[in-house]
Design an enzyme around this catalytic site. Structure first.
Site, short mmCIF file in Angstrom:
data_model
loop_
_atom_site.label_atom_id
_atom_site.label_comp_id
_atom_site.label_asym_id
_atom_site.label_seq_id
_atom_site.Cartn_x
_atom_site.Cartn_y
_atom_site.Cartn_z
N ASP A 478 -12.23 -0.64 0.78
CA ASP A 478 -13.12 0.02 1.74
C ASP A 478 -14.59 -0.33 1.51
OD1 ASP A 478 -13.71 1.75 3.82
OD2 ASP A 478 -12.43 3.35 3.05
N ASP A 548 -11.33 4.57 12.05
CA ASP A 548 -11.10 5.90 11.49
C ASP A 548 -10.67 6.87 12.57
OD1 ASP A 548 -11.46 5.44 8.84
OD2 ASP A 548 -13.49 6.25 8.71
C1 GLA Z 1 -13.05 5.54 4.98
C2 GLA Z 1 -11.72 5.02 5.49
C3 GLA Z 1 -10.71 6.13 5.54
C4 GLA Z 1 -10.55 6.72 4.15
C5 GLA Z 1 -11.89 7.20 3.64
C6 GLA Z 1 -11.80 7.64 2.20
O1 GLA Z 1 -13.65 6.38 5.90
O2 GLA Z 1 -11.86 4.39 6.72
O3 GLA Z 1 -9.48 5.65 6.01
O4 GLA Z 1 -10.01 5.75 3.29
O5 GLA Z 1 -12.89 6.18 3.72
O6 GLA Z 1 -13.01 8.08 1.70
#
Ligand code: GLA
Length: 750
Positions: A478, A548
């Protein structure tokens, strides 16, 4: 595939469908002559017209030839300051402050295959899959040299371009701009299409007529971003999804970028793209060079669909690497929206047991397993398991998945550092920061200075230590904030303009080292969802978390938009809970499942809390998906309808298996409408005279209120010839319910 005619100075790159032509004019200038449908030969049916254009100056050698100016000629890598006033492809500042240079043609080479670009992701090809032309240019005063690289592929209607700039002089110089490509088109009868967005709202289509002046699609965020995608298309005004001419441009670059168009006074169009020159500066000592990222240029005469087929082909077979390139991806359950930070061994074990029972194949442990991370305020950088939460450590939780026959995956965010972390307490100078100014926070975190070798070594070591000491099959990588205050404590003032580029090059170094030493780990990249969904990341990691926003209805447009450039197998797509966590919408499980089946399928909700009825539905979806997965992931993809068409209420996607024997069609209608029009869907890419049986039909649940009922129109078990399915089509049975989703499977009969 590449021919050079010494007499005319014409380079002609062609495959079965496209031609790209450039020409050395007056023995010096590299001009753009044509990019479009394949020509059997280029004989110059549109020679340059000699017109005296006022205020378009002459280069010194042509002082008395007032009809000759670079300001009006179509060029391949134009300079500013030497008679051309349009957007330049490059800019330099020489040691004495001069910004004028002039590049003249020197020589060329043609080689089989495709060279690697040092330190950068780029397309690759075997010797029989592509040919590459390198054109050497040199500044008339010997202060700069540029190599332009052009690769044409046999099977993909794509030209890959990049440039390498050398300081060939005796004194240092600064590059202020170094585009990957530039191209001049003879007119401006185009619409400009780009993909804009925001966090949880990525890749929305916007199509507007090209205007006079300069227009730009760009990111200044240190990453390719949610807000803009490193992609641009120019469409002829009459071009649509399946017909008309389209030029597509996509950058193999994960940092900030710029794609500009300039329609100038005489109606021609210049397109220039590459690293965003805003804040860019690169210092070159004599003998040093700078390689630009690669740009993928597509020509299609079959509309956006033709453009997407070309991008999908090059991404699937010439960008994505490693064993997962041609493998179907596991169906996963991710604990993020199920537990957020609130999990322990027992919860994860429960999740694993339930996942196995439902037929899932991979369990992913998301954020919160390391340091003292109970929320997003701390611990990024401290990549050590929190044994208070996970008493058996990572091995314990991984083995609880493995012993049930599931694979195990883990979340990381290695490019970041929390101020509340042991790493920060030990190395405050490892974060990017402007001297004398306070930090700028985003999600409570700072960005590590990946321009530094010591920081990169730390990141590689900490991730590899985890991967080498626990049985981990999958990594979600990420990146949850953008770059601000991008100054490095290690670089001298004159090199600070390099930090934002060096950050991305540093990331690529880290990714190359980690992914190449762990070829059996499936990597998925993520940046707060799809904030870094670009071909650069896909070179290292074969799939990306698309957004997301997990709401099925929002995903119809996000995934349709993403599919302009990227094939379904690169898109993570999960079924989440209702009411949805981002938009609060309540949609049927079937709609959520069919929307997610477009990508790398998974579940992101607390499956342990589902009712028996819901579990039975999940089992049936998982079973269905396993059967059609090769078609959905490894076949060809067509958009029949998207939320960007018409009233935005319908979506239809078609998937055709690699061997063309299985076709899956999905249709979504967002809101029920009164006085409903009956929708006909016309399939694509079938054999006209082959017979196809409708082997499965799954209608939306519910009845039409006038009693028709969608089952009554089932074609299940019936067979039709390809021409009827393509030209007459099938009708979607009427139903009176919101968020309806249908699926058909067709099989070609022998
Ligand atoms: C990001 C990702 C999510 C999750 C969060 C965790 O927003 O896109 O899918 O993994 O971080 O903090």
């Amino acid at each position: 595939m590449i021919q050079f005619d010494e007499k005319t100075g014409v380079f002609h790159l062609s495959n079965e469908h496209i031609s790209y032509v450039l020409q050395v004019v007056r023995g010096r200038y590299l001009m753009h002559r044509y990019f479009g449908r394949r020509l059997c030969a280029f004989r110059d049916s549109r020679p340059f017209q000699e017109i005296d254009r006022g205020f378009s100056p002459q280069p010194a050698a042509y002082e008395n030839e007032r009809t000759f100016s670079l300001d009006v000629l179509p060029q391949e890598y134009p300079a500013y300051g030497h008679t051309d006033f349009r957007i330049p492809a490059y800019e330099v500042r020489l040691a004495d402050g001069t910004t004028t240079t002039e590049l003249f043609y020197q020589s060329y080479e043609i080689a089989k295959g495709k060279p690697q670009l040092q330190g950068l992701p780029a397309s690759y090809a075997a010797d029989d899959e592509a040919e590459t032309l390198t054109v050497h240019l040199e500044d008339s005063q010997g202060k700069l040299a540029v190599d332009l690289l052009y690769t044409i592929f046999a099977e993909a209607d794509v030209i890959a371009r990049s440039a390498r700039l050398y300081n060939s002089g005796k004194e240092a110089l600064d590059l202020l701009n170094a585009a990957s490509f530039a191209m001049d088109l003879p007119d401006h009868d185009y619409d400009r299409l780009n993909l804009w967005g925001g966090h949880a709202a990525e890749r929305t289509l916007e199509r507007v007529p090209l205007m006079h002046g300069i227009e730009e699609t760009a990111s200044r965020r240190g990453s390719s971003s949610h807000q803009a995608s490193p992609f641009l298309a120019l469409l002829r005004r009459d071009a649509g999804e399946t017909s008309g001419e389209v030029l597509g441009f996509s950058l193999v670059w994960s940092g900030e970028f710029s794609l500009k168009t300039e329609v100038e006074q005489f109606g021609t169009t210049r397109v220039v793209g590459g690293i965003n020159p805003f804040e860019f500066r690169w210092h070159l000592e004599p003998g040093e060079s700078f390689q630009t990222p690669e740009a993928l240029l597509v020509y299609s005469d079959a509309g956006l669909n033709g453009m997407s087929q070309a991008f999908h082909e090059v991404v699937r077979h010439h960008i994505v690497r490693g064993r997962f390139r041609d493998e179907v991806r596991p169906i996963l359950v991710n604990n993020w929206e199920a537990t957020y930070f609130d999990f322990d061994d027992a919860k994860m074990d429960n999740l694993a047991a339930c996942a196995k029972d439902l037929g899932l194949e991979l369990m992913v442990l998301d954020d919160g397993w390391f340091g003292k991370r109970e929320d997003d305020n701390s611990s990024l950088g401290d990549w050590k398991v929190n044994t208070e939460k996970l008493k058996g450590g990572l091995t314990g939780v991984a083995e609880s998945a493995h012993k049930r026959g599931l694979k195990f995956g883990l979340w990381f965010e290695p490019e970041m550092i929390s101020v509340d972390s042991d790493l920060y307490r030990a190395h405050p100078d490892w974060a990017l920061k402007a001297p004398d100014y306070p930090y700028t926070f985003s999600r409570h975190q700072l960005v590590l200075d990946l321009s530094r070798a010591d920081v990169r070594d730390y990141v590689v070591d900490s991730v590899c230590t985890i991967l080498d000491n626990a049985p981990i099959d999958y990594v979600k990588w990420d990146f949850n904030r953008h770059l601000t205050d991008a100054f490095s404590a290690k670089l001298p003032p004159e090199r600070q303009g390099e930090v934002r580029t060096r950050f991305v090059l540093g990331l690529y170094d880290v990714l190359e080292r980690i992914t190449q030493t762990h070829p059996d780990v499936l990597f998925e990249s993520c940046s707060g969802g799809g904030g870094r969904f670009d071909a650069g990341m896909l070179y290292y990691m074969p799939q990306t978390w698309t957004s997301d926003d997990t709401d099925a209805i929002c995903r119809l447009s996000i995934q349709s938009g993403t599919s302009l450039v990227f094939p379904p197998i690169t898109m993570g797509a999960h079924v989440s809970v209702t009411p949805n966590h981002q938009v609060g919408r309540v949609t049927p499980m079937q709609t959520r499942a069919f929307a997610a089946m477009m990508g790398c399928y998974g579940y992101e909700l607390d499956i342990t809390r589902m009712s028996d009825e819901e579990k039975a539905e999940v089992r049936s979806h998982v079973e269905l998906y396993k059967k059609i997965r090769p078609t959905m992931q490894l076949g060809h993809f067509y958009r029949l309808l998207t939320p960007f068409d018409g009233k935005g209420n319908e979506t239809a996607w078609e998937f055709v298996s690699k061997d063309s024997r299985e076709i899956v069609l999905v249709y979504f209608k967002t809101l029920a409408t009164p006085a409903t029009e009956i929708r006909t869907l016309k399939l694509q890419s079938l054999n006209e005279d082959a017979l196809y049986e409708v082997s499965t039909y799954i209608p939306a649940k519910g009845l039409s209120h006038d009693g028709a009922g969608s089952k009554s129109l089932s074609l299940e078990g019936k067979s039709f010839y390809g021409d009827e399915l393509m030209y007459s089509g099938i009708e979607v049975p009427k139903i009176d319910t919101d968020f309806a989703a249908y699926l058909w499977i067709f099989h070609k009969k022998d």
